[in-house]
Design an enzyme around this catalytic site. Structure first.
Site, PDB file in Angstrom:
ATOM      1  N   TYR A 142       0.819  -1.217   0.000  1.00 38.81           N
ATOM      2  CA  TYR A 142       0.000   0.000   0.000  1.00 38.81           C
ATOM      3  C   TYR A 142       0.857   1.273   0.000  1.00 38.81           C
ATOM      4  CZ  TYR A 142      -4.102  -2.900   0.934  1.00 38.81           C
ATOM      5  OH  TYR A 142      -5.103  -3.827   0.848  1.00 38.81           O
ATOM      6  N   LYS A 188       3.497 -15.537   1.451  1.00 36.45           N
ATOM      7  CA  LYS A 188       3.443 -16.223   0.155  1.00 36.45           C
ATOM      8  C   LYS A 188       4.888 -16.468  -0.276  1.00 36.45           C
ATOM      9  CE  LYS A 188       1.026 -17.714  -3.380  1.00 36.45           C
ATOM     10  NZ  LYS A 188       0.166 -18.899  -3.283  1.00 36.45           N
ATOM     11  N   ASP A 220      -2.961 -18.389   0.736  1.00 39.20           N
ATOM     12  CA  ASP A 220      -4.102 -19.064   0.099  1.00 39.20           C
ATOM     13  C   ASP A 220      -4.646 -20.158   1.019  1.00 39.20           C
ATOM     14  OD1 ASP A 220      -1.561 -20.057  -0.377  1.00 39.20           O
ATOM     15  OD2 ASP A 220      -2.005 -20.853  -2.359  1.00 39.20           O
ATOM     16  N   ASP A 244      -5.407  -7.216   5.289  1.00 42.01           N
ATOM     17  CA  ASP A 244      -6.644  -6.505   4.933  1.00 42.01           C
ATOM     18  C   ASP A 244      -7.721  -7.524   4.550  1.00 42.01           C
ATOM     19  OD1 ASP A 244      -8.431  -4.573   4.226  1.00 42.01           O
ATOM     20  OD2 ASP A 244      -7.276  -3.743   2.570  1.00 42.01           O
ATOM     21  N   ASP A 248     -10.963  -9.137   7.193  1.00 41.04           N
ATOM     22  CA  ASP A 248     -12.381  -9.024   6.836  1.00 41.04           C
ATOM     23  C   ASP A 248     -13.035 -10.396   6.774  1.00 41.04           C
ATOM     24  OD1 ASP A 248     -12.426  -6.301   6.700  1.00 41.04           O
ATOM     25  OD2 ASP A 248     -13.382  -6.220   4.735  1.00 41.04           O
TER      26      ASP A 248
END
Ligand code: NAD
Length: 356
Positions: A142, A188, A220, A244, A248
């Site tokens: 970000y 990852k 994943d 993020d 959620d």
């Protein structure tokens, strides 16, 4: 007497309604546990735009930095949606987080037995879930440079330094020490170099906390495991982008957005807020659920002030009101005995939190 100062940023929409209830509960437990909180109000978001023309006036940053903690409601609403990005309410919140250098975002996910049917997942999968997602908040893709959008090509950069990973990893291990002593680090690293650095660094930090067990998981797989068997997790630590998305996903285990608190912590400062937005569709009607804001206040007591007993009082009181069947409108369809207003819910929690 122990004394704390709190910057109170109520914001827009249901923000003022729910923060008033959080203050009611804080006042009740502080009397009971023998400490004192003084509040300084500050403007942010639409409320600030209407008065000063800016989403975050300089004075708000000064107040937030000078207090021991910040308790924040929510910002935003349709009346400010058409402003240019720099003038919008969200820009004010991002600037506040940056100014306070809050690099660790904590989102606990508790599944209350009484509301087990509020989730879309099967009760036997989620019953007993109690986990914490620790997300790196001010680094990663970000903020990484270079970034750009040029003609038919656009790019962002996922970049972490060892120092950035070390500080978030330490936060996660410290939290795990106060919980069930297990950390799952999500990355990852089978594809990304930045994730390899993340994994190596978290493994190094783990040596400082021999009591805590560490496992690594690819993002994943973590997304899958969260809904397959969420009870396997205690503390999940991960970078900004993965966090993020996973936070959620994790929040939906509990079913209702009106229940979940969050904390954003730095070396010096702490910002405490519900995970939901300003809910303009229900603002001013006295039907907002104040539990997420009240639980955020409990996190403030626990993580910022070390007032563990007072935090536990609030957490127990929330469980008790739910057990006794009191519901605000958003959760009224799940075994309600009595549907109550925002203010009645706050008063009940304040009463129960100061009873024993
Ligand atoms: P939202 O979280 O405000 O609302 C989503 C839905 O959940 C709505 O139906 C709302 O009524 C309901 N809801 C939310 N909190 C509730 C509560 N405490 N009790 C009962 N019901 C509740 O998200 P949205 O509708 O996407 O956004 C509305 C505004 O909030 C926008 O301006 C958005 O930019 C802003 N927003 C702010 C924050 C923040 O301040 N941190 C976060 C997200 C969205």
């Amino acid at each position: 007497m122990r004394k704390y100062s709190v910057a109170l940023i109520k914001g827009d929409g249901i923000g003022p309604e729910i923060i008033d209830e959080a203050v009611k509960v804080l006042d009740a437990v502080s009397v009971k546990e023998g400490f004192e909180i003084t509040y300084k109000e500050a403007l942010l978001g639409g409320a600030a735009i209407d008065v000063t023309g800016e989403p975050i006036p300089e004075e708000t940053i000064e107040i937030a930095k000078s207090c021991d903690a910040v308790l924040f409601g929510a910002i935003g609403g349709p009346q400010w949606d058409d402003l240019p990005r720099q003038k919008r309410p969200e820009t004010g919140l991002l600037k506040l987080r940056k100014a306070l250098e809050v690099f660790a975002n904590l989102r606990p996910v508790t599944v209350y037995d009484e509301l087990i049917n509020a989730s879309t997942l099967k009760p036997e999968v989620i019953k007993g879930t109690d986990l914490m997602v620790v997300r790196e908040l001010i680094g990663g893709i970000y903020f990484g440079q270079p970034r750009g959008y040029e003609g038919d090509e656009a790019y962002n950069t996922m970049r972490y330094t060892k120092d950035e990973v070390r500080r978030i990893a330490r936060k996660a291990f410290e939290i795990a020490m106060k919980r069930n002593k297990k950390v799952t680090s999500v990355d990852k690293s089978n594809v990304l170099e930045v994730s390899q650095l993340w994994r190596d660094t978290v493994s190094e930090v783990a040596k400082e906390y021999p009591e805590v067990s560490l496992e690594h998981m690819y993002v994943d797989n973590a997304a899958m495991q969260l809904i397959r068997d969420p009870k396997q997790f205690d503390v999940i630590v991960t970078g900004n982008l993965f966090g993020d998305i996973l936070s959620d996903e994790a929040s939906m285990l509990s079913g209702s957005i009106g229940l979940l608190p969050s904390a954003s912590l730095g070396e010096k400062h702490g910002l405490y807020e519900p995970i939901h937005g300003s809910a303009p569709d229900i603002a001013g009607q006295g039907i907002a659920n104040p539990i997420a804001a009240i639980a955020s206040a409990a996190m403030m007591l626990r993580y910022q002030f070390g007032e563990i007993k007072a935090a536990e009082r609030i957490e127990q009181a929330i469980k008790r009101v739910l057990k006794e069947g009191y519901r605000t409108k958003d959760i009224a369809s799940f075994d309600a005995k009595e549907v109550v207003t925002t203010s009645e819910m706050g008063s009940l929690i304040a009463q129960y939190a100061s009873e024993f």
